[in-house]
Design a protein around this motif. Structure first.
Motif, PDB file in Angstrom:
ATOM      1  N   VAL A 140       0.856  -1.192   0.000  1.00 26.98           N
ATOM      2  CA  VAL A 140       0.000   0.000   0.000  1.00 26.98           C
ATOM      3  C   VAL A 140       0.890   1.240   0.000  1.00 26.98           C
ATOM      4  O   VAL A 140       1.521   1.570   1.004  1.00 26.98           O
ATOM      5  N   GLU A 141       0.926   1.929  -1.146  1.00 21.89           N
ATOM      6  CA  GLU A 141       1.827   3.073  -1.297  1.00 21.89           C
ATOM      7  C   GLU A 141       1.436   4.231  -0.382  1.00 21.89           C
ATOM      8  O   GLU A 141       2.304   4.887   0.204  1.00 21.89           O
ATOM      9  N   ASN A 142       0.155   4.523  -0.281  1.00 25.13           N
ATOM     10  CA  ASN A 142      -0.319   5.648   0.528  1.00 25.13           C
ATOM     11  C   ASN A 142      -1.094   5.138   1.732  1.00 25.13           C
ATOM     12  O   ASN A 142      -2.249   5.475   1.948  1.00 25.13           O
ATOM     13  N   ARG A 143      -0.437   4.321   2.515  1.00 27.01           N
ATOM     14  CA  ARG A 143      -1.076   3.666   3.656  1.00 27.01           C
ATOM     15  C   ARG A 143      -1.583   4.685   4.683  1.00 27.01           C
ATOM     16  O   ARG A 143      -0.816   5.516   5.181  1.00 27.01           O
ATOM     17  N   ALA A 205      -3.494   3.191  -3.352  1.00 29.42           N
ATOM     18  CA  ALA A 205      -2.672   2.693  -4.460  1.00 29.42           C
ATOM     19  C   ALA A 205      -1.916   1.453  -4.013  1.00 29.42           C
ATOM     20  O   ALA A 205      -1.181   1.490  -3.022  1.00 29.42           O
ATOM     21  N   ILE A 206      -2.109   0.338  -4.736  1.00 24.13           N
ATOM     22  CA  ILE A 206      -1.463  -0.930  -4.404  1.00 24.13           C
ATOM     23  C   ILE A 206      -0.383  -1.214  -5.437  1.00 24.13           C
ATOM     24  O   ILE A 206      -0.643  -1.247  -6.647  1.00 24.13           O
ATOM     25  N   ASP A 207       0.846  -1.406  -4.985  1.00 25.25           N
ATOM     26  CA  ASP A 207       1.992  -1.610  -5.876  1.00 25.25           C
ATOM     27  C   ASP A 207       2.347  -3.097  -5.960  1.00 25.25           C
ATOM     28  O   ASP A 207       3.089  -3.616  -5.126  1.00 25.25           O
ATOM     29  N   PHE A 208       1.807  -3.777  -6.986  1.00 25.80           N
ATOM     30  CA  PHE A 208       2.070  -5.206  -7.160  1.00 25.80           C
ATOM     31  C   PHE A 208       3.466  -5.479  -7.716  1.00 25.80           C
ATOM     32  O   PHE A 208       3.887  -6.637  -7.768  1.00 25.80           O
ATOM     33  N   SER A 209       4.184  -4.436  -8.154  1.00 20.16           N
ATOM     34  CA  SER A 209       5.522  -4.657  -8.697  1.00 20.16           C
ATOM     35  C   SER A 209       6.488  -5.147  -7.622  1.00 20.16           C
ATOM     36  O   SER A 209       7.574  -5.662  -7.935  1.00 20.16           O
ATOM     37  N   LEU A 210       6.095  -5.011  -6.361  1.00 20.74           N
ATOM     38  CA  LEU A 210       6.948  -5.462  -5.255  1.00 20.74           C
ATOM     39  C   LEU A 210       6.825  -6.966  -5.004  1.00 20.74           C
ATOM     40  O   LEU A 210       7.562  -7.510  -4.191  1.00 20.74           O
ATOM     41  N   VAL A 211       5.895  -7.622  -5.701  1.00 18.69           N
ATOM     42  CA  VAL A 211       5.690  -9.059  -5.522  1.00 18.69           C
ATOM     43  C   VAL A 211       6.596  -9.820  -6.482  1.00 18.69           C
ATOM     44  O   VAL A 211       6.523  -9.616  -7.701  1.00 18.69           O
TER      45      VAL A 211
END
Length: 301
Positions: A140-143, A205-211
């Motif tokens: 979560v980018e903007n947690r 915003a969810i950043d799936f590139s970290l998976v």
């Protein structure tokens, strides 16, 4: 719920704890019978009185003198709570949440969700799960830092040949889901998030590139990851603040209404006559005293 000493309680939706069950005692003396009942709602008391009347037909309960009062008290000991999540039912629920969101993506068909559907359609409790507890990175980018949230997000990654889902509940329960592992369609991402306390939608915003590779992720960690413990502590602090606010608001409201009622005024009255203000303040503080004493005890080292 249960306290550290074993007392069983029930948590209502308004955050008030009430006894789970009831206590009843009867005492006969000559032509009198005295009944004392401790319960968490008037309906239970009424039903118990009917039962006692059946057990003691010689007494006239219909015309009996009754007295009841509501007593507020505050816990002086901790509650025993279990914050585990997961298991067959929870996993299936989170997978369903991802598929529900995925249905909003126009070009996605059920044939694109093979792994997730195979899991849901398998009735066995040990069905191969597509779920992974994910604490390798914060997606979560903007947690949000000052309130609770739930979120569901799905993404199509044709380069990796997969569709992933991510579910996070109460800021700490984080699950990554492999919906499909043979995907070759266009890129996409859909996210739904909500503040469960206010009922307001959020823009997360969810950043799936970290998976990375899912094969490298454990299904169940051998011990709680540091990120999980930190997230759990943060959620606990948020919940405690919410509960403190609710308890304080309820205590002040009850103390105010009780003082007005004792003076013969309507509980909803907005103004107190000048000649009654000093007495109202005295009664208000008297009613609020249990809450103040409880707060002082909890704050003491």
């Amino acid at each position: 719920m249960e306290t550290a000493s074993g007392e069983k309680l029930r948590l209502r939706a308004d955050s008030v704890l009430v006894p789970d069950g009831h206590d009843i005692s009867t005492e006969e003396s000559g032509n009198r019978i005295e009944v004392a009942i401790r319960a968490n709602d008037p309906r239970t008391i009424k039903n118990l009185l009917k039962k006692i009347a059946v057990d003691h037909p010689e007494f006239d309960f219909k015309n009996a003198t009754t007295h009841s009062e509501q007593v507020d008290s505050y816990l002086d000991e901790p509650l025993c709570m279990n914050f585990r999540y997961g298991g067959p039912a929870a996993g299936r629920s989170m997978v369903k949440s991802c598929l529900a969101l995925l249905s909003e993506v126009d070009h996605i068909e059920t044939s694109n969700c093979v792994r997730a559907l195979a899991y849901l359609l398998d009735p066995s409790l040990d069905a191969p799960s597509p779920c992974y507890f994910f604490f390798d990175a914060d997606l979560v980018e903007n947690r949000p830092q000052n309130h609770l949230f739930h979120c569901v997000s799905v993404v199509g990654q044709p380069q990796e040949g997969r569709i992933l889902g991510y579910v996070e509940l109460f800021n700490f329960a984080r699950l990554l889901i492999l919906i499909a592992d043979e995907y070759s369609g266009p890129d996409f991402q859909e996210t739904y998030a909500i503040d469960p306390v206010e009922g307001k939608m959020l823009d997360l915003a969810i950043d799936f590139s970290l998976v990375g590779r899912l094969d490298d992720l454990p299904k169940i960690a051998s011990e709680p990851p540091k990120m999980y413990l930190e997230a759990f502590q943060h959620t606990g602090n948020l919940v405690q603040d919410l509960n403190d606010d609710r308890v304080r608001t309820l205590a002040i409201s009850k103390a105010r209404e009780g003082a007005l009622k004792a003076l013969g005024l309507a509980p909803s009255a907005e103004e107190v006559p000048p000649e009654l203000k000093d007495e109202w303040i005295r009664l208000f503080m008297q009613n609020l005293r249990p809450y103040i004493e409880s707060t002082i005890r909890r704050a003491a080292p």
